[in-house]
Write a protein that holds these residues in place. Structure first.
Motif, PDB file in Angstrom:
ATOM      1  N   ASP A 149       0.910  -1.255   0.135  1.00 18.48           N
ATOM      2  CA  ASP A 149       0.084  -0.076  -0.059  1.00 18.48           C
ATOM      3  C   ASP A 149       0.748   1.255   0.047  1.00 18.48           C
ATOM      4  O   ASP A 149       1.969   1.194   0.488  1.00 18.48           O
ATOM      5  CB  ASP A 149      -0.798  -0.091   1.148  1.00 18.48           C
ATOM      6  N   PRO A 150       0.389   2.246  -0.545  1.00 16.75           N
ATOM      7  CA  PRO A 150       1.222   3.555  -0.456  1.00 16.75           C
ATOM      8  C   PRO A 150       1.457   4.101   0.884  1.00 16.75           C
ATOM      9  O   PRO A 150       2.680   4.534   0.961  1.00 16.75           O
ATOM     10  CB  PRO A 150       0.257   4.500  -1.267  1.00 16.75           C
ATOM     11  N   ALA A 151       0.749   3.928   1.946  1.00 16.15           N
ATOM     12  CA  ALA A 151       0.867   4.295   3.154  1.00 16.15           C
ATOM     13  C   ALA A 151       1.941   3.284   3.844  1.00 16.15           C
ATOM     14  O   ALA A 151       2.320   3.627   5.039  1.00 16.15           O
ATOM     15  CB  ALA A 151      -0.185   4.362   3.816  1.00 16.15           C
ATOM     16  N   ASN A 152       2.044   2.078   3.484  1.00 21.41           N
ATOM     17  CA  ASN A 152       2.943   1.225   4.164  1.00 21.41           C
ATOM     18  C   ASN A 152       4.619   1.479   3.533  1.00 21.41           C
ATOM     19  O   ASN A 152       5.137   0.605   3.092  1.00 21.41           O
ATOM     20  CB  ASN A 152       2.689  -0.207   3.845  1.00 21.41           C
ATOM     21  N   VAL A 153       5.172   2.442   4.305  1.00 28.69           N
ATOM     22  CA  VAL A 153       6.543   2.710   4.310  1.00 28.69           C
ATOM     23  C   VAL A 153       7.287   1.782   4.653  1.00 28.69           C
ATOM     24  O   VAL A 153       8.554   1.477   3.901  1.00 28.69           O
ATOM     25  CB  VAL A 153       6.878   4.100   4.769  1.00 28.69           C
ATOM     26  N   PRO A 173      -7.612  -5.294  -7.779  1.00 23.11           N
ATOM     27  CA  PRO A 173      -8.888  -5.694  -8.248  1.00 23.11           C
ATOM     28  C   PRO A 173      -9.994  -5.589  -7.231  1.00 23.11           C
ATOM     29  O   PRO A 173      -9.781  -5.404  -5.900  1.00 23.11           O
ATOM     30  CB  PRO A 173      -8.363  -7.232  -8.320  1.00 23.11           C
ATOM     31  N   GLU A 174     -11.177  -5.472  -7.698  1.00 20.57           N
ATOM     32  CA  GLU A 174     -12.349  -5.473  -6.726  1.00 20.57           C
ATOM     33  C   GLU A 174     -12.309  -6.298  -5.555  1.00 20.57           C
ATOM     34  O   GLU A 174     -12.677  -6.022  -4.527  1.00 20.57           O
ATOM     35  CB  GLU A 174     -13.515  -5.621  -7.931  1.00 20.57           C
ATOM     36  N   ALA A 175     -11.903  -7.579  -5.701  1.00 20.59           N
ATOM     37  CA  ALA A 175     -11.691  -8.467  -4.826  1.00 20.59           C
ATOM     38  C   ALA A 175     -10.963  -8.356  -3.564  1.00 20.59           C
ATOM     39  O   ALA A 175     -11.262  -8.623  -2.313  1.00 20.59           O
ATOM     40  CB  ALA A 175     -11.464  -9.880  -5.267  1.00 20.59           C
ATOM     41  N   PHE A 176     -10.177  -7.237  -3.788  1.00 20.27           N
ATOM     42  CA  PHE A 176      -9.184  -6.584  -2.892  1.00 20.27           C
ATOM     43  C   PHE A 176      -9.467  -5.100  -2.678  1.00 20.27           C
ATOM     44  O   PHE A 176      -8.566  -4.536  -1.821  1.00 20.27           O
ATOM     45  CB  PHE A 176      -7.827  -6.732  -3.394  1.00 20.27           C
ATOM     46  N   GLY A 177     -10.779  -4.623  -2.783  1.00 17.55           N
ATOM     47  CA  GLY A 177     -11.311  -3.476  -2.513  1.00 17.55           C
ATOM     48  C   GLY A 177     -10.972  -2.286  -3.451  1.00 17.55           C
ATOM     49  O   GLY A 177     -11.385  -0.994  -3.265  1.00 17.55           O
ATOM     50  N   SER A 178     -10.580  -2.599  -4.428  1.00 15.14           N
ATOM     51  CA  SER A 178     -10.389  -1.494  -5.548  1.00 15.14           C
ATOM     52  C   SER A 178      -9.545  -0.350  -5.047  1.00 15.14           C
ATOM     53  O   SER A 178      -9.586   0.789  -5.328  1.00 15.14           O
ATOM     54  CB  SER A 178     -11.493  -0.767  -6.108  1.00 15.14           C
ATOM     55  N   THR A 179      -8.492  -0.456  -4.209  1.00 19.77           N
ATOM     56  CA  THR A 179      -7.905   0.446  -3.424  1.00 19.77           C
ATOM     57  C   THR A 179      -6.437   0.712  -4.124  1.00 19.77           C
ATOM     58  O   THR A 179      -5.935  -0.200  -4.811  1.00 19.77           O
ATOM     59  CB  THR A 179      -7.452   0.298  -1.922  1.00 19.77           C
ATOM     60  N   PRO A 180      -5.675   1.914  -4.161  1.00 15.99           N
ATOM     61  CA  PRO A 180      -4.242   1.899  -4.655  1.00 15.99           C
ATOM     62  C   PRO A 180      -3.312   1.036  -4.155  1.00 15.99           C
ATOM     63  O   PRO A 180      -3.268   0.725  -3.020  1.00 15.99           O
ATOM     64  CB  PRO A 180      -4.140   3.428  -4.281  1.00 15.99           C
ATOM     65  N   GLY A 181      -2.411   0.709  -5.022  1.00 15.36           N
ATOM     66  CA  GLY A 181      -1.248  -0.337  -4.636  1.00 15.36           C
ATOM     67  C   GLY A 181      -0.055   0.174  -5.205  1.00 15.36           C
ATOM     68  O   GLY A 181      -0.049   1.095  -6.388  1.00 15.36           O
TER      69      GLY A 181
END
Length: 195
Positions: A149-153, A173-181
């Motif tokens: 994740d972008p926040a996981n420095v 993908p949608e199965a993983f919440g459609s969040t940024p990576g």
């Protein structure tokens, strides 16, 4: 001082420490968390030998994996190792498809790892990633991809310490919440062969 850090094959010798970590709230599955931990505890209680045997299968035939949205998909070839320094530190897994670096859309990266909270910030993930890279090279891959994740420095630093270079920003993908990576690549030509 603890024993030297190493990756170990999941086995009965280390199982009680693994169970203790699950019971303390840690989970190998960082997305499904407690649900996945409870599922593993139930499998271990039912038949610990079968649970350990399932982790030793590098090329599963017909085995399925549950995604965060509950969808089941075929399990890829892979392996899991436990981090050990005289105590259980966490787990790291590597999965692949034979003959290609490509992964199905539902598999975010080749390697995933998680460290128990009481062993974090001690270099366990960095050392574990460095130790598993030769195993990836043995499978004939030119590179591996890892996502975070972008926040996981902290995870970004682990990957970069092992030669990872940011390859792309993407939407999961949608199965993983459609969040940024973030997707990193580690070239394996510089990695010494494992033994």
């Amino acid at each position: 001082m603890g024993a030297p850090f190493k990756l170990v094959q999941p086995s009965a010798e280390y199982l009680s420490a693994y169970v203790a970590a699950l019971e303390r709230g840690w989970s190998w599955d960082t997305v499904r968390g407690k649900v996945a931990a409870d599922e593993e505890l139930e499998l271990i209680r039912k038949d610990s030998a079968a649970f350990l045997a399932s982790l030793a299968i590098r090329r599963p035939e017909g085995a399925m994996v549950t995604l965060p949205d509950g969808t089941q998909v075929p399990r890829l070839p892979g392996l899991r190792r436990w981090m050990w320094d005289g105590e259980f530190c966490g787990a790291i897994g590597f999965r692949w498809q034979d003959g290609t670096e490509a992964l199905p859309p539902h598999v975010l990266g080749h390697i995933g790892y998680t460290v128990v909270p009481w062993k974090q910030r001690m270099g366990c993930a960095t050392r574990a990633l460095g130790l598993i890279l030769p195993l990836a090279k043995e499978e004939g891959l030119r590179y591996v991809e890892l996502t975070t994740d972008p926040a996981n420095v902290a995870s970004q630093r682990v990957i970069e310490a092992n030669g990872g270079v940011l390859h792309e920003r993407f939407t999961k993908p949608e199965a993983f919440g459609s969040t940024p990576g973030l997707r990193y690549r580690i070239a394996l030509e510089r990695i010494a062969d494992g033994s």
